[in-house]
Design an enzyme around this catalytic site. Structure first.
Site, PDB file in Angstrom:
ATOM      1  N   LYS A  39      -8.367 -50.974 -13.612  1.00 47.82           N
ATOM      2  CA  LYS A  39      -9.797 -51.300 -13.670  1.00 47.82           C
ATOM      3  C   LYS A  39     -10.611 -50.063 -13.292  1.00 47.82           C
ATOM      4  CE  LYS A  39     -13.004 -54.881 -11.957  1.00 47.82           C
ATOM      5  NZ  LYS A  39     -13.162 -56.000 -11.002  1.00 47.82           N
ATOM      6  N   SER A 114     -15.082 -60.081 -12.961  1.00 48.30           N
ATOM      7  CA  SER A 114     -15.478 -58.820 -13.524  1.00 48.30           C
ATOM      8  C   SER A 114     -14.332 -57.993 -14.106  1.00 48.30           C
ATOM      9  CB  SER A 114     -16.182 -57.994 -12.441  1.00 48.30           C
ATOM     10  OG  SER A 114     -15.276 -57.714 -11.388  1.00 48.30           O
ATOM     11  N   SER A 138     -12.933 -62.222  -9.350  1.00 46.72           N
ATOM     12  CA  SER A 138     -12.935 -61.258 -10.455  1.00 46.72           C
ATOM     13  C   SER A 138     -11.577 -60.978 -11.091  1.00 46.72           C
ATOM     14  CB  SER A 138     -13.553 -59.935  -9.997  1.00 46.72           C
ATOM     15  OG  SER A 138     -14.943 -60.094  -9.868  1.00 46.72           O
TER      16      SER A 138
END
Ligand SMILES: [Zn+2]
Lengths: 433, 500
Positions: A39, A114, A138
């Site tokens: 990420k 996210s 997330s």
């Protein structure tokens, strides 16, 4: 390192990646030669790390996050950085400054957020596993929406050193993968103490998942099946829990009364911490250069106004307000009390059951731009934030479909019992395969 | 008008003299190196970097807490103080707010009214130093500023006093005593540039309190307070009122200046630092053994070396000075104690102050300490008289200050042509005959008597001052190289002989 590299040049139709490494070096080891996506809020030495924000465009960290060091040592090939909501603030990955990621199951829908890029990269078949981060759901939300497995480990199990902080007291880096076994393998590599993160503990993870859950007691909180939860989703999850019972587990109904304040406590805490964490992005060291003819505070204001997205600015303002003189006691201090209540509820429930199970998300993946008002977006975090407030491990495993879209079964466990949570998910996965 | 009571409280920030920074492993020894050379992701505030507490800083702070009679709290914690400023890389300073390390102690100073006076300590907390801005040109109109993060993350201790001081002099004494205490504890080095910063709260009883920030020297504290007290008193005398405000001390001009502007009105939005766990260090306190502190050493100097109270206070008021004194005395414990007492506490200190030097400048080089011991040896053995000794000492200090190569006291004597004049051998002959014509002392006496007939006349008229004047002339002529006692005797003899 033995000087191998893999070629990684995917089409990326879902816009899962912000950066790819076409020739990714790797070594030998537990993850030798396996493509792993990271990420974009996790620092990677020499690879641009933006948190999907314009203000960090062009920022190339001079150091690796602890988990990235561990990945490299395990022989994994870091093939790219995945898209996300800017600084992790969102539930859809639509808040990326560089455009949304699409759900591989239905490109008219969001992948969740996210860590939407990481989930889409796995669900889209581009990588086998990826690192995500989970502040209020997330990892689990996109795992549920994209039909993959994702774990938010116990707070302190994985070092956050190098994770660009959004809400320090809530977030954890965690593994995402196609299968529970992959998630377990990735956790084994990244878990453990790191002296550079004072909140990390010496709790390494090594066991292989076991499918034997006979005698296990599962708590079923009524709040996870109440108002606001799509009945179709609830039905799929209830069936999945039935499969666990078939494997020898028993279920016990329970309640988490503190959930009434969980969402408020979560949003106060994360916005307060974020307002402070993001203050360093001022255009002096990162982001577009400020107009030097102006006074420094005018320049700061201009850069921050222009370079942060709407949701980020909203949360910075909320957090700044909540911490202001005269309001601290009303908001931040109260949020911490609510947080203690959530912890206490979990402690009480875990004295009677081994794990808690329910849906990960109240609905299936939203359509793109469906959640336009922030409040309804915040409400969709209701089932994931309690685990972050309490610091307990929580995992989402695919458990069927509703309306053609994947549904996630969420399993939460006692602090440091990530092993047990993984075992339960593994038992389910084995039972349905 | 009734006596206007002055009320002063101080907030003292001192850099703790640890090897590494408060939250990372970077070296604190940055002063002689180029900008941004002692930095890492943590002290640069790079995204994702996290603080790791340096235990040594906490141990140092606990020593201070114990020495200042404070209570170490069962639980203390770090907080973030949020504000924007280009020298603050994270846009927050990690400090301690509502749970400081220690609270409620005191430090004893010599009060204005004589005797020991207790200044209460409100609290002690630990925090990180920000970076430093270097303005190109002046701060207001310069073209640009550069930031140096070498200083970012240096451990600071903030010591907050109650408003217990009643004059600038007491404030200076408090600060001197505090500095000495910190140095005795080996946690602080006052010689390091910028290692101390003071904020002062000043009010005239019954009026508003003014905070003066940015005082960065020991002398500055007294000056800033004097300026501020005069300013406040004259406002009140003119019937105006003192505003509650923050002012900045402008060292170069010795004045304080109002710093009220929108940007200065901060709301620091404190909250607990989520990347650090709360501190539970109360149990360490018992394990801390304090070294001898200034008061104890002062009493020992009086008892062991026979120092006067005032000299003992001066000598022990600075760690390096006390150490220097004991080094000197140790060279000849019987011979030098009394001599070293006055020579160091009065003569040396005076000469150092005159040159704006510190004892550190002298004692830094071992050779100078040896030289000073040799000098006192010469004085003790009367191979060199006080006036000569002072000349030699001045030469030694000038040599150090100007960075010239070291000379021994004897070499300096030789270079200056300072030879002790042997009064005895050239003095009165065994037979009681008159003084030898070739002896320089004799010659000098004869010359002075010839050159100063008026003074000689006055002497015979019984004017007391005349003799002292003649002795003065004589000292000048012999450049202090003669035994003053002998000069006295010989001049008296000579004058009496003449009269007869
Ligand atoms: Zn550093």
């Amino acid at each position: 390192m033995t000087g191998h590299e893999i070629t990684f040049e995917p089409d990326d139709p879902y816009h899962a990646f912000l950066t790819t490494c076409p020739r990714a070096p790797h070594g030998d080891g537990k993850l030798g030669g396996i493509a792993v996506a990271v990420k974009d809020n996790i620092s990677t030495k020499g690879i641009e790390t933006t948190c999907a924000s314009k203000i960090l465009k062009g920022y190339i960290p001079p150091y690796d996050a602890h988990v990235v060091e561990l990945l490299r040592q395990s022989g994994a090939a870091i093939v790219g950085k995945t898209n996300m909501d800017e600084f992790g603030m969102g539930t859809t990955t639509e808040n990326s400054a560089f455009g949304p990621t699409l759900n591989p199951y239905d490109t008219g829908r969001v992948p969740g957020g996210s860590s939407g890029g990481s989930a889409a990269a796995i669900a889209g078949g581009m990588v086998r596993m990826a690192l995500g981060t989970d502040t209020g759901g997330s990892i689990r939300c996109p795992a549920a929406f994209c039909g993959i497995v994702g774990l938010k480990p116990t707070y302190g199990r994985v070092s956050r050193y190098g994770l660009i902080a959004y809400a320090n007291s809530l977030e954890q880096i965690g593994p995402m993968g196609r299968t529970v076994t992959d998630v377990s393998a990735l956790l084994e590599v990244i878990a453990g103490h790191d002296r550079r993160d004072s909140t990390s503990y010496d709790k390494p993870y090594s066991p292989a998942p076991r499918a034997d859950i006979s005698g296990l007691k599962i708590g079923i909180p009524q709040e996870y099946f109440g108002a606001g939860v799509d009945p179709q989703v609830a039905a799929v999850v209830t069936r999945a829990i039935g499969r666990l019972e078939e494997c020898g587990a028993t279920t016990v109904p329970c309640t988490i009364p503190s959930m009434e304040y969980a969402l408020a406590a979560y949003y106060v805490t994360c916005t307060c911490e974020a307002s402070s964490n993001l203050a360093r992005f001022d255009g002096v060291r990162y982001g577009p250069a400020a107009d030097t003819k102006k006074s420094w505070h005018e320049a700061y204001r201009e850069v921050r106004q222009a370079s942060f997205g709407t949701e980020v600015r909203r949360r910075i303002m909320l957090g700044t307000y909540a911490l202001s003189s005269g309001y601290y006691g009303k908001y931040y201090a109260k949020a911490q009390i609510a947080r203690e209540n959530v912890k206490r509820d979990f402690t009480r429930i875990f004295s009677e059951v081994d794990v808690i199970a329910g849906p990960t998300m109240p609905t299936i993946a939203f359509k793109l731009r469906e959640k336009s008002d922030p409040l309804s977006m915040y409400l969709s975090d209701i089932l994931t934030v309690p685990a972050n407030l309490a610091g307990i491990p929580a995992l989402s495993v695919p458990c069927g479909k509703a309306g053609g879209m994947p549904v996630g079964l969420q399993i939460m466990g006692r602090p440091w019992e990530d092993e047990r949570v993984i075992d339960v998910a593994y038992a389910y996965e084995q039972a349905v395969s | 008008m009734a006596e206007e009571q002055v009320i002063v409280g101080l907030e003292v920030h001192c850099q703790l003299d640890t090897k590494s920074k408060l939250f990372c492993g970077c070296s604190t020894d940055y002063r002689s190196d180029g900008p941004n050379t002692h930095v890492c992701p943590v002290c640069l505030g790079l995204p994702g970097a996290m603080p790791v507490l340096n235990k040594r800083s906490i141990e140092y702070a606990m020593r201070v807490a114990k020495a200042l009679n404070c209570t170490v709290l069962h639980e203390s914690e770090f907080s973030r103080k949020n504000y924007f400023y280009p020298d603050l890389d994270k846009a927050y300073q990690i400090t301690q707010y509502d749970k400081p390390l220690a609270e409620g102690g005191y430090l004893e100073i010599e009060g204005d009214e004589g005797g020991e006076k207790r200044i209460r300590i409100t609290r002690i907390h630990v925090e990180e130093d920000p970076g430093r801005l270097v303005h190109m040109g002046n701060a207001e109109r310069g073209k640009y500023s550069l930031v140096d993060y070498n200083r970012a993350g240096i451990p600071l201790i903030e010591i907050v006093s109650e408003p217990d001081m009643r004059s600038p002099k007491e404030a200076r004494k408090f600060l001197n005593k505090l500095r000495a205490t910190l140095e005795y504890l080996s946690v602080f080095d006052s010689e390091k540039e910028g290692s101390l910063r003071v904020d002062a709260n000043i009010s005239i009883k019954g009026s508003e309190r003014v905070e003066v920030k940015n005082i960065s020297s020991y002398k500055g504290v007294e000056k800033a307070l004097l300026f501020e007290i005069t300013r406040q008193k004259s406002l009140l005398r003119r019937g105006q009122k003192v505003d509650r405000e923050t002012r900045h001390y402008i060292e170069a001009r010795g004045v304080t200046q109002s710093s009220r502007s929108k940007e200065q009105e901060h709301d620091y939005r404190y909250f607990p630092e989520p990347d650090l766990r709360p501190l539970h260090v109360q149990s360490w306190v018992e394990g801390i053994v304090l070294p001898e502190l200034p008061d104890a050493r002062r009493e020992r100097f009086i008892a062991r070396y026979g120092c006067s109270l005032n000299h003992a206070r001066t000598l022990t008021g600075e760690l390096r000075l006390a150490n220097f004194f004991e080094r000197v005395v140790a060279a000849d414990p019987k011979g030098l104690a009394t001599l070293a007492d006055t020579w160091i506490a009065d003569t040396l200190i005076g000469e150092l102050n005159y040159r704006d030097m510190s004892i550190h400048d002298l004692a830094m080089d071992e050779k100078n300490t040896t030289g000073f011991i040799q000098l006192l040896g010469l004085v003790k053995d009367r191979k060199c008289y006080d006036k000569m000794g002072i000349d030699i000492l001045r030469q030694m200090l000038d040599t150090v200050k100007q960075g010239r190569p070291y000379e021994t006291p004897l070499e300096i004597m030789k270079r200056l042509g300072l030879v002790p004049l042997d009064v005895a051998s050239g003095g009165t002959s065994p037979g009681g005959a008159s003084l030898s014509e070739t002896n320089p002392v004799t010659r000098a006496i004869a010359e002075v008597i010839t050159e100063q007939p008026a003074a000689v006349e006055d002497f015979y008229k019984g004017k007391k001052g005349a003799f002292n004047f003649l002795i003065g002339q004589l000292m000048k002529k012999t450049r202090g190289c003669a035994d003053p006692g002998e000069l006295n005797r010989l001049l008296t003899e000579e004058l009496q002989t003449k009269e007869v």
